[in-house]
Design a protein around this motif. Structure first.
Motif, PDB file in Angstrom:
ATOM      1  N   UNK A 130       0.805  -1.211   0.000  1.00 28.55           N
ATOM      2  CA  UNK A 130       0.000   0.000   0.000  1.00 28.55           C
ATOM      3  C   UNK A 130       0.844   1.270   0.000  1.00 28.55           C
ATOM      4  N   UNK A 131       2.165   1.118   0.023  1.00 25.55           N
ATOM      5  CA  UNK A 131       3.053   2.274   0.007  1.00 25.55           C
ATOM      6  C   UNK A 131       3.429   2.804   1.367  1.00 25.55           C
ATOM      7  N   UNK A 132       3.024   2.114   2.450  1.00 24.56           N
ATOM      8  CA  UNK A 132       3.389   2.548   3.801  1.00 24.56           C
ATOM      9  C   UNK A 132       4.813   2.103   4.113  1.00 24.56           C
ATOM     10  N   UNK A 133       5.525   2.921   4.889  1.00 22.85           N
ATOM     11  CA  UNK A 133       6.898   2.628   5.276  1.00 22.85           C
ATOM     12  C   UNK A 133       6.919   1.838   6.575  1.00 22.85           C
ATOM     13  N   UNK A 134       7.707   0.750   6.573  1.00 20.95           N
ATOM     14  CA  UNK A 134       7.970  -0.038   7.770  1.00 20.95           C
ATOM     15  C   UNK A 134       9.460   0.021   8.066  1.00 20.95           C
ATOM     16  N   UNK A 135       9.811   0.036   9.349  1.00 19.34           N
ATOM     17  CA  UNK A 135      11.222   0.014   9.726  1.00 19.34           C
ATOM     18  C   UNK A 135      11.452  -1.038  10.802  1.00 19.34           C
ATOM     19  N   UNK A 136      12.665  -1.583  10.811  1.00 24.70           N
ATOM     20  CA  UNK A 136      13.136  -2.456  11.886  1.00 24.70           C
ATOM     21  C   UNK A 136      14.262  -1.721  12.584  1.00 24.70           C
ATOM     22  N   UNK A 137      14.185  -1.657  13.902  1.00 26.72           N
ATOM     23  CA  UNK A 137      15.186  -0.875  14.621  1.00 26.72           C
ATOM     24  C   UNK A 137      15.676  -1.591  15.880  1.00 26.72           C
ATOM     25  N   UNK A 138      16.927  -1.293  16.196  1.00 26.10           N
ATOM     26  CA  UNK A 138      17.585  -1.899  17.350  1.00 26.10           C
ATOM     27  C   UNK A 138      17.046  -1.316  18.644  1.00 26.10           C
ATOM     28  N   UNK A 139      16.741  -2.187  19.587  1.00 21.39           N
ATOM     29  CA  UNK A 139      16.513  -1.768  20.954  1.00 21.39           C
ATOM     30  C   UNK A 139      17.829  -1.831  21.715  1.00 21.39           C
ATOM     31  N   UNK A 140      17.720  -1.832  23.010  1.00 22.00           N
ATOM     32  CA  UNK A 140      18.924  -1.994  23.829  1.00 22.00           C
ATOM     33  C   UNK A 140      19.037  -3.477  24.161  1.00 22.00           C
ATOM     34  N   UNK A 141      18.945  -3.834  25.432  1.00 23.81           N
ATOM     35  CA  UNK A 141      18.941  -5.241  25.833  1.00 23.81           C
ATOM     36  C   UNK A 141      17.487  -5.703  25.820  1.00 23.81           C
ATOM     37  N   UNK A 142      17.068  -6.265  24.672  1.00 21.47           N
ATOM     38  CA  UNK A 142      15.657  -6.496  24.421  1.00 21.47           C
ATOM     39  C   UNK A 142      15.044  -5.258  23.788  1.00 21.47           C
TER      40      UNK A 142
END
Length: 363
Positions: free
Chosen positions: A224-236
Motif C-alpha cells: 500500500x506504500x506505507x513505510x515499515x522500519x526495523x530498529x535496534x533496541x537496547x537489551x531487548x
C-alpha cells in the motif's frame, strides 16, 4: 579496463556459484553464493535491465553485471568509524532515464560525525559516479561510532525516506531541533516536501517525518506504500514499526528492553501519545535489513516481512497481518545478515556480513 575488472572479480571471489539447500516452511530452498571475499558489505540494490550494486562500509561501491564486478569510482569521502562508513545504496525507479544512484554515509559535521545522503550519475560505461552532490546531512553530529541508521527508501510519490539513528545520544531522539533518532522525508534534490508534518513550525526541523527512534537499520514499503522500519533496541526491545506521519515512537521514554546494565529504560513500555511497535523481540536479535515480500516465487509468503539478524545469524520471517515472528531461516550462510532484498524475479537475496558474501535464495 578489462584487466582491472578481472582483477577486481578475482579479489572479491567472483566466480562459479556454489549452492546448498535449507529447510523452510515452504519446503527446501536453494541458497547460492553469488559473490564472496567482501569487506564488511552493507547494502544491496538491483539495476533495471540486469546487474546489481552493493556497498562496503569502508567506502567502496561495486557493480556486478554479466559475470563482472567493477569498483565504481567517484563515491563520496566517508568517515569509516565504528558502525559508520559508506552505508545504504538506493536505485530509484527512473534509473533507466536518470542513471542516478543515492548513497548514505557518515561524515564529519558540526559537533562530530553524522549521516548524510548524496546522489550521483552512473557513467555510461558503469565505472564512475559523476556530478555527485550532497542533498542532506544531519544538522549536528555526535562523538563515537554508533547508531547511524541510514536506510534510504523511495516513496510512491518519488520523495525519499531516510532513517537516522540517535548516535548513542538517547535524549536527542526526543529533540525535534536535531535529526537524531528520526525518519526524515526529503525530495530528491534535498528540499522539504510541503506536506511534511512540521513544515512551518519554527521549533522543529522540517525534514522530520517521525521521531523517537533508536537505530532503524531496516526499511521497506508495503504493497500500500506505507513505510515499515526495523530498529535496534537496547537489551531487548528490538522493534518493527509501521511509520506514521508526525508520530513519536517513544525512545528513550518507552521501550520493551532494558539498559545493558539491567536498569529500566524511561517510564516503561507505554505512554499516551507514543506509538506501540507492530512487533518486538526480547531478547534482541539486532535487526538489520527489512524486506516485504511480493509472493512472486513463494505465494504463501506474500506480504510477509523478512528481517536479518546480526546477533543470532538468521533471517526472521514475520507474518504480514498480525505481525509476529513465525519462522527463522538459518544456515551457515546467514551469519550476521546485514541486508535482505527481493530480486526482480522474486528470488530473495541477502548480505551475510559475517561470511563477507552475497547469497540468493530460490525454490
Amino acid at each position: 579496463m578489462r584487466a582491472v575488472i578481472i582483477a577486481v572479480a578475482i579479489c572479491l571471489g567472483f566466480g562459479a556459484a556454489s549452492a546448498q539447500t535449507l529447510e523452510t516452511s515452504a519446503g527446501k530452498v536453494t541458497v547460492t553464493k553469488m559473490i564472496g571475499g567482501l569487506d564488511t558489505p552493507w547494502a544491496l540494490e538491483f539495476l533495471p535491465g540486469g546487474g546489481y550494486v552493493f556497498t562496503e562500509r569502508e567506502g567502496s561501491l561495486f557493480l556486478v553485471k554479466e559475470g563482472k564486478a567493477t569498483k565504481i569510482k567517484g563515491t563520496p569521502s566517508v568517515v569509516a568509524t565504528g558502525q559508520g562508513g559508506l552505508l545504504d545504496v538506493m536505485i530509484p525507479r527512473d534509473f533507466a532515464q536518470t542513471r542516478e544512484i543515492f548513497l548514505s554515509y557518515s561524515k564529519n559535521v558540526s559537533g562530530g560525525v553524522g549521516a548524510a545522503v548524496a546522489v550521483g550519475i552512473l557513467s555510461a560505461d558503469n565505472t564512475a559516479l559523476t556530478n555527485v552532490r550532497e542533498i542532506f546531512q544531519m544538522n549536528k553530529g555526535s562523538g563515537g561510532g554508533r547508531h547511524f541508521g541510514s536506510r534510504i527508501v523511495e516513496a510512491r510519490d518519488g520523495s525519499l525516506f531516510v532513517t537516522l539513528g540517535e548516535r548513542g545520544d538517547r535524549p536527542a531522539a526526543q529533540d525535534l531541533s536535531r535529526h537524531h533518532g528520526s525518519v526524515i522525508r526529503i525530495q530528491r534534490d534535498g528540499s522539504v516536501p510541503r506536506d511534511n508534518p512540521y513544515v512551518g513550525n519554527a521549533n522543529v526541523l522540517p525534514e522530520i517525518y517521525s521521531y523517537g527512534h533508536r537505530n532503524p537499520q531496516g526499511a521497506s514499503l508495503d504493497a500500500a506504500g506505507a513505510l515499515w522500519v526495523a530498529e535496534h533496541g537496547a537489551q531487548g526491545g528490538d522493534e518493527v514499526n509501521r511509520i506514521k506521519k508526525g508520530a513519536n515512537f517513544g525512545w528513550p521514554v518507552i521501550s520493551y528492553g532494558r539498559h545493558y546494565s539491567g536498569a529500566k529504560i524511561g517510564e516503561g513500555s507505554a505512554r499516551e501519545g507514543m506509538e506501540q511497535p507492530e512487533h518486538y523481540w526480547d531478547p534482541s536479535i539486532a535487526p538489520s535489513g527489512l524486506m516485504i515480500y511480493s509472493g512472486k516465487l513463494w505465494p504463501e509468503w506474500k506480504g510477509n516481512l523478512f528481517v536479518g539478524s546480526l546477533k543470532f545469524d538468521y533471517i526472521s520471517r514475520l507474518s504480514g497481518g498480525d505481525v509476529g515472528e513465525v519462522e527463522q531461516i538459518k544456515g551457515e550462510q546467514t551469519e550476521r545478515v546485514r541486508d535482505i532484498v527481493e530480486g526482480p524475479d522474486g528470488a530473495i537475496w541477502f548480505i551475510s556480513e559475517g561470511q563477507g558474501a552475497i547469497y540468493r535464495i530460490t525454490p
